[in-house]
Design an enzyme around this catalytic site. Structure first.
Site, mmCIF file in Angstrom:
data_model
loop_
_atom_site.group_PDB
_atom_site.id
_atom_site.type_symbol
_atom_site.label_atom_id
_atom_site.label_comp_id
_atom_site.label_asym_id
_atom_site.label_seq_id
_atom_site.Cartn_x
_atom_site.Cartn_y
_atom_site.Cartn_z
ATOM 1 N N CYS A 140 0.822 -1.220 0.000
ATOM 2 C CA CYS A 140 0.000 0.000 0.000
ATOM 3 C C CYS A 140 0.854 1.268 0.000
ATOM 4 O O CYS A 140 0.647 2.175 -0.810
ATOM 5 C CB CYS A 140 -0.951 -0.013 1.186
ATOM 6 S SG CYS A 140 -0.159 -0.443 2.757
ATOM 7 N N HIS A 220 -2.625 5.765 6.139
ATOM 8 C CA HIS A 220 -1.251 6.233 6.310
ATOM 9 C C HIS A 220 -1.188 7.703 5.864
ATOM 10 O O HIS A 220 -2.018 8.167 5.078
ATOM 11 C CB HIS A 220 -0.283 5.484 5.397
ATOM 12 C CG HIS A 220 -0.293 3.991 5.509
ATOM 13 N ND1 HIS A 220 0.094 3.313 6.632
ATOM 14 C CD2 HIS A 220 -0.588 3.036 4.594
ATOM 15 C CE1 HIS A 220 0.030 2.005 6.409
ATOM 16 N NE2 HIS A 220 -0.398 1.811 5.179
#
Ligand code: NAD
Length: 344
Positions: A140, A220
């Site tokens: 990711c 994130h």
């Protein structure tokens, strides 16, 4: 004719890839594989997927009276492509089996790069993946970095990248992971593995990354600083990012969104399934150009869903459905309703 696909591992990534794959007009999902008759097996069945099990666990399913269609081997004999979404490091234990069945395999970023013929990110190297037997879709964080880097490299050339990755501590379902109350050096050294992972796709990029993990499960956040090869203005950079697929510019000033919690709330309000945000989110007001060639910005990555479009494109690459990145991006993003440009 549709390409026949199976998904081994129906967890965070597998369930999303399975859903996204069956929304494509050229892909048919034949079944998904589970090891445990748990809530995710139940949801797979309720969501209309044919359930297959690894041989050793068949008894557990029988005991719980969870019906399944066959074993992993049965599924492998029916598909053209298997998407391996088992936990990091488990995928490589299946590599030989997939090869034995002569099918193409897509692995995930938790595997070492040598699990597959090529590490992959659509905007960077789709054509190189065309017709390969195995492809690894990078993680990711790496996917988020690569969408940015490859867009900017195409327009201006990227000389150098320095990035700080603020990682979510766990996915929402992972109640045993942390940190709960600490900012953890993850890892306690520079560079973090993300730099090397970026170079598995774009070996020419000079990049150093460092990472910390924080007590959040939502997304994130990256601080990225880049040196470009040509002079640019902030307006030009914003225009380039706004025209890049599966990239969303969010202005805090215009939308009132100042963090990942509000982004996720927006995804819920928009009726996004599982509140997914597969787009790379660029925080527009942070985009800053210094002395023409130095660019810095903050960006956010929804870890549970950002790799899903890339998995779909990877299926098209190995199955020789689309050689052109633009063509597969158009199909994938249309079917998934992905946004690009400015949010407001
Ligand atoms: P997960 O734990 O949510 O799901 C893994 C699934 O595989 C589960 O259904 C589990 O029951 C099943 N499984 C376990 N052992 C198995 C075995 N031996 N055979 C078949 N199935 C087995 O994991 P995830 O988060 O979906 O991660 C899968 C891969 O995707 C990893 O490589 C990971 O690094 C990568 N990835 C994860 C994220 C994320 O944020 N979760 C993001 C990008 C990439």
């Amino acid at each position: 004719m549709k390409v026949k696909v199976g998904v081994n591992g129906y967890g965070t990534i597998g369930k999303r890839v399975a859903d996204a794959a069956r929304m494509q007009s050229d892909i048919e999902v034949i079944g998904i594989v589970k090891t445990k008759p748990d809530y995710e097996a139940l949801s797979a069945v309720r969501n209309g997927f044919d359930l297959y099990v690894v041989e050793e666990s068949a008894k557990k399913f029988e005991e719980k009276e969870v019906r399944f269609k066959g074993t992993l081997n049965d599924l492998l004999s029916k598909v053209d492509v298997i998407v391996d979404a088992t936990p990091g490091g488990v995928g490589k234990t299946y590599k030989q089996l997939y090869e034995k069945y002569g099918i193409k395999a897509i692995f995930q970023g938790g595997e070492d790069a040598d699990v597959a013929e090529i590490s992959y990110s659509t905007l960077c190297n789709h054509e190189e993946a065309y017709g390969r037997n195995s492809v690894r879709v990078v993680s990711c964080n790496t996917t988020g970095l690569l969408r940015l880097i490859c867009t900017l490299d195409k327009h201006y050339g990227v000389k150098k990248v320095r990035a700080v990755i603020v990682r979510r501590g766990a996915d929402p379902k992972e109640y045993t992971k942390g940190p709960i109350n600490s900012i953890v050096l993850d890892p306690p050294k520079v560079p973090s593995h993300h730099a090397a992972d970026v170079r598995t796709v774009v070996p020419h990029v000079n990049i150093i990354t460092t990472a910390v993990a924080v007590p959040t499960t939502l997304m994130h956040m990256h601080y990225v600083s880049l040196e470009l090869k040509t002079n640019v203005s902030k307006g030009e950079v914003l225009d380039s990012l706004a025209s890049s697929p599966r990239t969303l510019l969010v202005s805090s000033e215009d939308t009132g969104i100042k963090g990942t919690g509000q982004l996720v709330e927006l995804a819920r309000d928009l009726g996004r399934r599982r509140y997914d945000i597969p787009e790379l989110v660029i925080w527009e007001d942070t985009v800053t150009v210094v002395d023409g060639r130095e660019l810095m910005l903050l960006q956010s990555v929804h870890q549970e869903s950002i790799v899903v479009p890339e998995n779909i494109d990877a299926i098209r690459a190995v199955a020789k459905l689309e050689k052109s990145a633009d063509a597969t991006i158009e199909k994938t993003d249309k079917a998934l309703g992905l946004l690009r440009g400015r949010l407001a």
